[in-house]
Design an enzyme around this catalytic site. Structure first.
Site, PDB file in Angstrom:
ATOM      1  N   CYS A 138       0.834  -1.213   0.000  1.00 38.53           N
ATOM      2  CA  CYS A 138       0.000   0.000   0.000  1.00 38.53           C
ATOM      3  C   CYS A 138       0.860   1.251   0.000  1.00 38.53           C
ATOM      4  CB  CYS A 138      -0.927  -0.014   1.213  1.00 38.53           C
ATOM      5  SG  CYS A 138      -1.951   1.451   1.330  1.00 38.53           S
ATOM      6  N   CYS A 141      -0.526   4.119   2.165  1.00 40.58           N
ATOM      7  CA  CYS A 141      -0.352   3.932   3.617  1.00 40.58           C
ATOM      8  C   CYS A 141       1.102   4.118   4.030  1.00 40.58           C
ATOM      9  CB  CYS A 141      -0.779   2.527   4.042  1.00 40.58           C
ATOM     10  SG  CYS A 141      -2.223   1.883   3.226  1.00 40.58           S
ATOM     11  N   ASP A 142       2.035   3.570   3.257  1.00 39.25           N
ATOM     12  CA  ASP A 142       3.420   3.457   3.731  1.00 39.25           C
ATOM     13  C   ASP A 142       4.435   4.314   2.979  1.00 39.25           C
ATOM     14  OD1 ASP A 142       2.509   1.546   5.532  1.00 39.25           O
ATOM     15  OD2 ASP A 142       2.784  -0.083   4.104  1.00 39.25           O
TER      16      ASP A 142
END
Ligand code: NAP
Length: 312
Positions: A138, A141-142
């Site tokens: 992701c 997200c990261d």
């Protein structure tokens, strides 16, 4: 006295991605009692998507922002929302009994399966070991953990190309490892990507292992699929986008899946079990997009109403 938890609904929608949220909106707007159940935050794969520029009405929209707007639309006619991973669906007469990992049982007259798909794993040594320590699925997200770093993206589809492009906004350089001699991504995405000076494509190359030190990823081992030559590439992070697998484990016993595990439906989103419908990415379908999931959801929301009306 605490209010008793509602457990009986006209419709339970399993999964609150674009398809599930649309089905919930249509069914609740038709005055049915509706519960959306999701294993996590609403939005599904929208939450893993940086920018969407092929959803009508928006030149460009961030996935999580669209998820929020869809949720507000989906709940405005009274649909409930609850956490829980559905583990079992039992048919009891015309009723569907759903058991979740939270120990809850919900009873529904009709069910819409909208569980979508999960990222396929690369299945190489080091992947599980370094998951969360440099291995990610992701970018939204990261990605922020890798500002100014060198990253590897594995895959050649729309997700690898688009999310690779997103990562170049944060990283120093992003190298996409493609197992064949060409990409699978749409031509428009390829054109955009080839103009990006921070995005490099290395073809005919598979990852055979993800390597690291005691704390985090340091690189990958590779093999050239044409020459057989092996090598190693240094990287601070590895983002894996090698396709999707259906999230249909709880529905295996219902006789509604194809041999790859996707849900078979007709053009009314009905499965082989009366009162069970399916929408979006989880279906055996030719196109998996936000727009197609939303279209499926609208049809299912309406068909659920017709099904329940016919049962009276
Ligand atoms: P995908 O289209 O299935 O592509 C998967 C990619 O990973 C392919 O390039 C495939 O290679 C490669 N791959 C598979 N297994 C691999 C392995 N073990 N090692 C290395 N590479 C491997 O998956 P996706 O990109 O996640 O997209 C999923 C669906 O969502 C698609 O229908 C896509 O069109 C859609 N989507 C659309 C958009 C958009 O419209 N903007 C954005 C994202 C996703 P091969 O080509 O050799 O099979």
């Amino acid at each position: 006295m605490a209010e008793e938890k509602k457990t009986n609904y006209d419709v339970v929608v399993i999964g609150a991605g674009p398809g599930g949220m649309t089905a919930a909106m249509y069914a609740s707007r038709a005055n049915l009692s509706v519960l959306m159940l999701d294993r996590g935050i609403y939005g599904g794969n929208l939450n893993n998507t940086a920018e969407i520029e092929n959803y009508t009405g928006f030149k460009s929209v961030k996935g999580p922002d669209l998820a929020q707007q869809m949720y507000e639309g989906a709940t405005q006619f009274g649909a409930d929302y609850a956490y829980g991973t559905v583990e079992k669906v039992e048919l009891v007469g015309d009723e569907k009994h759903l058991t979740t990992d939270m120990g809850d049982t919900f009873v529904a007259k009709a069910v819409v399966i909208a569980t979508g798909s999960d990222q396929r794993k690369l299945a190489v040594p080091g992947e599980a070991e370094f998951s969360g320590r440099g291995v990610s699925y992701c970018a939204v997200c990261d990605g922020a953990f890798f500002k100014g770093k060198n990253l590897i993206v594995v895959g050649g589809g729309d997700s690898a190309v688009e999310e690779g492009g997103y990562l170049t906004q944060l990283a120093n350089k992003v190298t996409v490892l493609v197992r064949r001699d060409k990409l699978r991504a749409q031509p428009i995405e390829q054109e955009k990507a080839f103009k990006n000076p921070k995005l490099e494509f290395v073809y005919n190359t598979s990852v055979t292992e993800i390597v690291g030190d005691d704390t985090k990823v340091t690189g990958v081992k590779t093999v050239n699929n044409v020459t057989g030559e092996t090598g190693e590439m240094a990287a601070d992070g590895v983002f894996i986008y090698v396709g999707n697998v259906p999230m249909t484990a709880p529905f295996k016993g219902l006789g509604i899946l194809d041999d790859k595990g996707w849900v078979k439906t007709d053009d009314k989103m009905a499965t082989a079990v009366p009162g069970i419908f399916a929408v979006g990415d989880v279906r055996d379908t030719v196109l998996r997009q936000v727009a197609t999931a939303v279209g499926d959801g609208a049809i299912a929301g309406q068909q659920v109403y017709k099904y329940l009306d016919s049962q009276k």
